[in-house]
Design an enzyme around this catalytic site. Sequence first.
Site, PDB file in Angstrom:
ATOM      1  N   ALA A  25      -4.248  -9.768   5.630  1.00 59.37           N
ATOM      2  CA  ALA A  25      -3.583  -8.566   5.118  1.00 59.37           C
ATOM      3  C   ALA A  25      -4.070  -8.310   3.701  1.00 59.37           C
ATOM      4  CB  ALA A  25      -2.071  -8.764   5.115  1.00 59.37           C
ATOM      5  N   GLU A  29      -2.763  -6.539  -0.120  1.00 61.75           N
ATOM      6  CA  GLU A  29      -1.530  -6.162  -0.812  1.00 61.75           C
ATOM      7  C   GLU A  29      -1.565  -4.835  -1.546  1.00 61.75           C
ATOM      8  OE1 GLU A  29      -3.566  -8.749  -1.708  1.00 61.75           O
ATOM      9  OE2 GLU A  29      -3.809  -8.841  -3.880  1.00 61.75           O
ATOM     10  N   GLU A  70       2.337 -10.876   0.913  1.00 61.67           N
ATOM     11  CA  GLU A  70       1.891  -9.577   0.399  1.00 61.67           C
ATOM     12  C   GLU A  70       2.967  -8.912  -0.465  1.00 61.67           C
ATOM     13  OE1 GLU A  70      -1.156  -9.192   0.666  1.00 61.67           O
ATOM     14  OE2 GLU A  70      -1.506 -10.612   2.286  1.00 61.67           O
ATOM     15  N   HIS A 115       2.856 -10.260  -3.904  1.00 69.85           N
ATOM     16  CA  HIS A 115       1.749  -9.660  -4.663  1.00 69.85           C
ATOM     17  C   HIS A 115       2.163  -8.362  -5.349  1.00 69.85           C
ATOM     18  CE1 HIS A 115      -1.847 -11.950  -4.107  1.00 69.85           C
ATOM     19  NE2 HIS A 115      -1.875 -11.868  -2.793  1.00 69.85           N
ATOM     20  N   GLU A 158      -3.330 -15.141  -6.159  1.00 68.97           N
ATOM     21  CA  GLU A 158      -3.259 -15.726  -4.816  1.00 68.97           C
ATOM     22  C   GLU A 158      -2.428 -17.013  -4.760  1.00 68.97           C
ATOM     23  OE1 GLU A 158      -3.778 -14.082  -2.463  1.00 68.97           O
ATOM     24  OE2 GLU A 158      -5.215 -12.560  -3.069  1.00 68.97           O
TER      25      GLU A 158
END
Length: 1121
Positions: A526, A528, A562, A565, A584
């Site tokens: 995915a 973000e 996500e 993030h 991360e």
Amino acid sequence: MKMMKALEGKPYEEQLRSFGLFNLEKKRLREDLIVVLNILTTGIEEAGTDIFSFGIVEIDLFPVKQNCASPVFYLFCWPCSSTCHGCVWSCVLIDCYLLEWLRYRIPLPRNMIENSMFEEEPDVVDLAKEPCLHPLEPDEVEYEPRSSRLLVRGLGEHEMEDDEEDYESSAKLLGMSFMNRSSGPQNNMSVYRQNPNGSCSVTSVRTMVVCTVVFVIAVSLIIVIYLLPKCTFTKEGCHKKNHTMELIYPLATNGKLFPWAKIRLPSDVVPLHYDLVLHPNLTTLKFAGSVNIVVKILQVTQKIVLHSSGLNITKATITSTQGHQAKPVEFLEYPLHDQIAIMTPEALLVGQNYTVNIEYSSNLSDTYYGFYKISYKDEDSKQRWFAATQFEPLAARSAFPCFDEPAFKATFLVKIKRDEKLSTLSNMPKKATTPVTNGIVQDEFSVSLKMSTYLVAFVVADLKNITRETNGSLVSVYAIPQHLDQAAYALDTTVKLLEFYQKYFLMEYPLEKLDLVAIPDFQSGAMENWGLITFREATLLFDNNTSSARDKKLITAVIAHELAHQWFGNLVTMEWWNDLWLSEGFATFMEYFAMEEIFPELHSDEDFHNLIFKAMMKDSLNSSHPVSSAVQSSEQIEEMFDTLSYIKGASLLLMLKHYLTKDVFQAGIEVYLHNHNYGTAQSDDLWDSMNKITNGTLDVKKMMKTWILHKGFPLVTVVRKGKTISVQQEKFLFRVEPENWTSDASYLWQIPLTYITNRCNFTHCTNAYLLDQKSAVIELPEEVEWMKFNVDMNGYYIVHYAEDWKILINLLKQNHTALSPKDRANLINNIFSLAGLGRASLETAFELIDYLKKENSTAPLTQALFQLSLIYNLLDKKGEQQLAARVMHRIEQLLGEKIDQQHWTDDGTMSERELRSTLLAFACTHDIRNCRTTAMEMFERWMKSNGTVSLPTDVMKAIFTVGAKSSHGWEFLLKMYSSSVSEAEKSKMIEALASTEDVRKLIWLMQNSLEGEVIRSQELSHIVATVSQSLPGYLLAWDFVKENWEKLTRKFHLGSYTIQNIISWSTSQFATKPHLLEVKSFFESKSEESSQLRCVKEAIDTIQLNIQWMERNLAKLQKLL
Ligand SMILES: [Zn+2]
């Protein structure tokens, strides 16, 4: 010569606040940079600035790998002309590499060149040898720093009077002997200052300009005409014989000199706002774009350098904010660095804003990068197109020209023209839709918050959504229409997690909306993008009939990651990719933390610990890297997206959280987010925020720097004598090539040791001790029967218990629940790691897992199965089938009963269900405990019903794997794969298809997945991983990688996580010297970028370790089993 200076460690500008001929240490440069001179700007600056800014010589750094042993700069100055201000000097800065050019161009022996340069220069010292001989005297400073670049300006003559001869000889060497000499000595600096009224005689100005122009022509002639044709600058430097190497001299595509040679953009111009209009055409699969970028000028310049990749630029203009008409400008392109330069006819003034307009077009990408296209079948099986973006880390530049570095934050106004039947999404809510032409409308989105380019996103497709409001923000999950019924779980989960994060960070989600979109073909899990998170379908869509317990966990984890993030990465962004872990590592840490808080039933901590074990395996190789590492090239940046940034980063935060306590850690995070929102940060900013909370009681920065700036982790050896416990730290390193060891044996970590004893076990208390020395002694209040360090594996280190392993083995045998499941898994991991290192015996490791028959918890069982499978796989591939069978027999002895107890249903807790998945998939793969009989019965029933009978989701993969053993079953599965609407089901099918022993089918699968028509390319690394585990497949997988290397790296990008995985999996089973040589020579035969990949070094280290492991343990295993 008057003097020369060494100003080690000071900025260039300060180093240049000197004059005359001198050399400087090249401390802040990469070793492989050379200096080229581009003389760009000449002329008199505006009144009011100092007079010394007459001839601007701009020095750019040119990334060329060089062997120049002495990285030193030489600054040459010579008197040029008299002006109203007195004599003005011109200077040129060159470095030793330019000397190398000269040496080759002008056939003079080395000593002659240097002698002529430094004639009568007794005080010229090579500062690489003698640094800091002459500290800077402020009185002598006349250079005014203006930027981070090197600007060498005209200097006052009075300080040069003793040395004119030398300057002349230098000038002669550079072909400048025609330059005017100064008119005579001046005695006072004030003489050279501009008159208070700023006036200057016309004659002087003209003289200066003429002089400067002559100078420019002369130097350009030397460098461009005289030097270059004879000397080819290549990645290897200046080659005298081999002229065939790749040219990387910074020439723009039109043959003109490109004015910038660094990979990083200059900092003299910053973007403030982008107006972006895009028109993607899903029929022609092209897009047209126009971007207006409002920039602010921080230093006078005549160029704006920004990123652009693969865009066909048709027009560029610039407008000043005073509203003058847009003026067309020349633009130069330098594709090697993905850069373009807008060259302006007039100087751009400091503090002013200008608008750059660029019109361009391009194709929608057929990779997973940039603005890319995806084909899929709709409900009527008609082919449709979908366009989406993936910009992180470096691909925004391939969708629109931009300042594509994370620190260049700006606001964005996005407008997208589309077919009226499709929908568009972008980071911000849609503001208006207006008709454009027949069937085409334009969507305009609100202006974004200040953000980095890599977070910009847009999607154009036929999408449907479900929506819910929470806390003032509208949360929506989007999918293609036929998949919308799988979106409910994601919406629920997102709302819960969003509420949790807002409370935890004490900061609201700042946008009005948050969209989560399932993309039918997506390289990573995915992305973000702020307000518009993109996912692959398998990580967002939950299907009640086919998604397993593990699938649910995966979806929850990816959403949690996500969403984290949106604060860590989007609101506060790492200044540069070297600190990617800040984004991360933090998102990974928060992902598991939030899941434990909101969904404790998912037992996500077990997954986290399994990942930490794997990260430690990588981190114990010599090829590992510090979590925060310097990066520059695109491959280096791509390679930062690895286990260490994500998992090691997260586990260091986990360790810190436990040491500081939950509340202190949370308060530190709040300070960090509040202090840096809408801005950027470095690792130190995080530690400073934590230190504000610890208030001097603990120096978090000092402690954490020992972990962030150094690769690897410590091994702590514990020796217990009565109440006295000796602890000692050393680096845990799998040593494979003694000659290549990094010599850091004395390195010390600050380790927050934790321990429990039988007197004070995990349900009651944990003791902590900060080990910041090589060794220390802990005195216990009383003697204890046993001790376990690294409680619940919250610390990133391995513990060796020396003599106490026996005591722990007995404890596990007699009362294993005295330790937590995590501690038991940790002991299993540590003993097998130590056996691999040769510090403990394999016998001890096998003895320790003897208790497993009594084990019911998922974490230790999974860890034991993982360690034994590693051994089994290596033996199997090495041709030691008999021994491999004996390992399998041991596994059956330990886990057989556990396997027999499993039901072929979806009952039980999440942890039990996951264990069932693991055990039955293992049993069916290795054909033990009658697993295949039950699975085959279920598969045949499912096949007879044409896939309509529902199968238990947790054992679906085991059933499919057995079904795919027969040719008929395999074909049926492939047919079902093509028609399935559930990504969860498809991923189980693809794994089963890739586990066949039919090599032709395996080759077909890999080829087709690379092509992406029948099988999506997003599955390829997964397929290669499965194929390379099996005996019939592991050589095929490697052959496939070799044969398709160019295609693979084009599709997935060199250094990307997918390429890292493909290399790692396809070589992981090699344990012989011929394989080692083959892998080495294959990558050596490829481009330098390929052979220098860290993951290639890691693969080579791993094969060497496998060889070493075999040599060390094969005989022992023969005896042991
Ligand atoms: Zn992430």
